[in-house]
Design a protein around this motif. Structure first.
Motif, short mmCIF file in Angstrom:
data_model
loop_
_atom_site.label_atom_id
_atom_site.label_comp_id
_atom_site.label_asym_id
_atom_site.label_seq_id
_atom_site.Cartn_x
_atom_site.Cartn_y
_atom_site.Cartn_z
N ASN A 184 0.81 -1.22 0.00
CA ASN A 184 0.00 0.00 0.00
C ASN A 184 0.84 1.26 0.00
O ASN A 184 0.30 2.38 0.11
CB ASN A 184 -0.92 0.01 1.22
N ALA A 191 3.53 4.13 -1.57
CA ALA A 191 3.82 4.74 -2.86
C ALA A 191 5.24 4.40 -3.29
O ALA A 191 6.12 4.14 -2.47
CB ALA A 191 3.65 6.26 -2.77
N ALA A 235 0.73 10.12 -6.50
CA ALA A 235 0.45 10.22 -5.07
C ALA A 235 0.51 11.68 -4.63
O ALA A 235 1.46 12.39 -4.96
CB ALA A 235 1.46 9.38 -4.28
N PHE A 253 1.21 5.54 -6.57
CA PHE A 253 0.71 4.28 -6.04
C PHE A 253 0.46 3.30 -7.19
O PHE A 253 0.14 3.72 -8.31
CB PHE A 253 -0.60 4.49 -5.27
N GLU A 266 -2.00 0.64 -8.69
CA GLU A 266 -3.40 0.24 -8.60
C GLU A 266 -3.73 -0.77 -9.69
O GLU A 266 -3.37 -0.55 -10.86
CB GLU A 266 -4.31 1.47 -8.72
N ALA A 298 -3.61 -2.25 -5.80
CA ALA A 298 -2.46 -2.43 -4.91
C ALA A 298 -2.07 -3.90 -4.85
O ALA A 298 -2.94 -4.77 -4.70
CB ALA A 298 -2.80 -1.91 -3.52
N ASP A 305 0.99 -4.74 4.13
CA ASP A 305 0.68 -3.32 4.14
C ASP A 305 1.28 -2.63 5.36
O ASP A 305 1.37 -3.21 6.46
CB ASP A 305 -0.84 -3.12 4.15
N ALA A 336 3.42 5.27 2.82
CA ALA A 336 2.06 4.73 2.75
C ALA A 336 1.02 5.77 3.14
O ALA A 336 -0.18 5.49 3.11
CB ALA A 336 1.94 3.51 3.65
#
Length: 361
Positions: free
Chosen positions: A54, A56, A83, A95, A97, A99, A130, A238
């Motif tokens: 999670n 960046a 981000a 980030f 995606e 994630a 995470d 994060a």
């Protein structure tokens, strides 16, 4: 007075030598700093390591762009989404995606600048669990000191800024996770409009650091530098943020007229005589100095044209004229030197010529 051909040749030769000596007394202008080459210098994560799913991705370098960069998760296409942390943590940050989950392999590949200006780069890492824990700054152990040194005036080509004094911020944190840096933002904005104020973001990879911030007197106005209140906030990649806190009133302060070759010099060795009366540093126990990070010329300002600092110090100024200084990306030199030797030689040559002229007369 009879001027023979031989005498005329001597006088002409003396004039030529004198002219050469005089040319050595004139300092050559400093060469302007060349622009740094575009391209990726460092990244978080580093190729072959792990990184929270999670968190960046942070890319440092010069003129960084993500337009031609792709990402896959276990071989499936994914997307890099910019981000926005409210502060600049790197030249570019994004980030992934969707994630990635723990154990998935992520591959980031492409050219991080305009086509043809830099080589393609590939970064492969494995997603770890995470990151859900916020940084834990040690407020009671944090403080700042002020060094009012001789005013530094930039030559205009040395990649530095005019600086009148330097602040040193001692910041600490509890149990930082390896590979999960904390980004401290130091801010002072008395009126919310400028030109007074400073905003600097520095990266901490360990439990302590010292951040240098140089200021010009125009940024202070009538404010007493020893009595400022700075807001300090901490965040990780994060987006986990700690509660901001304030550092008010300097712990150490010193004034002298020593010249320095950089706009924000290294921190002095503070003594009990430098402790500000009434501060925690005025006690017999002297705070421990942490690991110093160099802010240098303001080449680490990543808030405008995405030109980050490859050392990992992502210092960014909104109003500050100082900075970490190490002149990264600059190719500066000055060939001017001490003219004393050439001056003595010139005086010898001219004295010899006058002596001969008098003898001839």
């Amino acid at each position: 007075m009879l001027k023979t051909p031989g005498f005329r040749r001597f006088v002409q030769g003396t004039a030529l030598i004198g002219a050469c000596a005089l040319s050595g007394l004139v300092a050559r202008p400093a060469e302007a700093c060349g622009p740094p080459p575009p391209g990726l210098e460092s990244s978080l994560p580093v190729d072959g390591t792990t990184h929270p799913g999670n968190a960046a991705l942070l890319f440092n370098g010069y003129y960084i762009k993500l337009d031609d960069v792709t990402v896959t998760v276990d071989g499936e296409p994914a997307t890099l989404v910019p981000a926005d942390f409210g502060v600049s943590l790197a030249a570019a940050s994004a980030f992934v995606e969707p994630a990635p989950t723990e154990g998935q392999v992520v591959v980031v590949s492409g050219t991080f600048c305009d086509p043809g200006e830099c080589e393609p780069t590939t970064i492969t890492y494995t997603a770890s669990a995470d990151d859900v824990g916020a940084p834990a700054p040690i407020v009671d152990a944090s403080f700042f000191a002020v060094y009012d040194h001789r005013d530094f005036v930039s030559s205009g080509g040395d990649c530095q800024s005019d600086t009148d004094l330097t602040f040193y911020f001692h910041l600490g944190q509890t149990d930082p996770a390896p590979g999960d840096p904390t980004f401290f933002t130091i801010a002072w904005d008395p009126d919310g409009e400028g030109p007074l104020g400073v905003r600097r973001t520095v990266r901490a990879d360990g439990d302590a650091l010292v951040a240098r911030v140089g200021l010009h007197e125009t940024q202070l106005g009538s404010w007493d530098p020893q009595k400022l209140c700075f807001e300090v906030s901490a965040i990780d990649a994060a987006g986990n943020a700690a509660e901001p806190f304030e550092l008010c009133s300097a712990c150490y302060a010193r004034t002298d007229d020593i010249a320095h070759e950089i706009d924000s010099p290294a921190e002095p060795d503070w003594t009990e005589a430098d402790a500000v009366p009434g501060s925690a540093c005025a006690s017999e126990v002297q705070p421990t100095t942490g690991e110093e990070t160099d802010t240098g010329p303001t080449t680490g300002d990543t808030s405008g044209d995405a030109t980050g600092d490859a050392t990992g110090d992502t210092s960014s100024d909104s109003d500050s004229a100082g900075g970490d200084d190490d002149g990264k990306g600059c190719a500066c030199s000055s060939d001017g030197g001490d003219p004393s030797d050439a001056a003595r030689f010139l005086l010898f040559v001219l004295g010899l010529g006058l002596a001969l002229v008098k003898r001839r007369g």
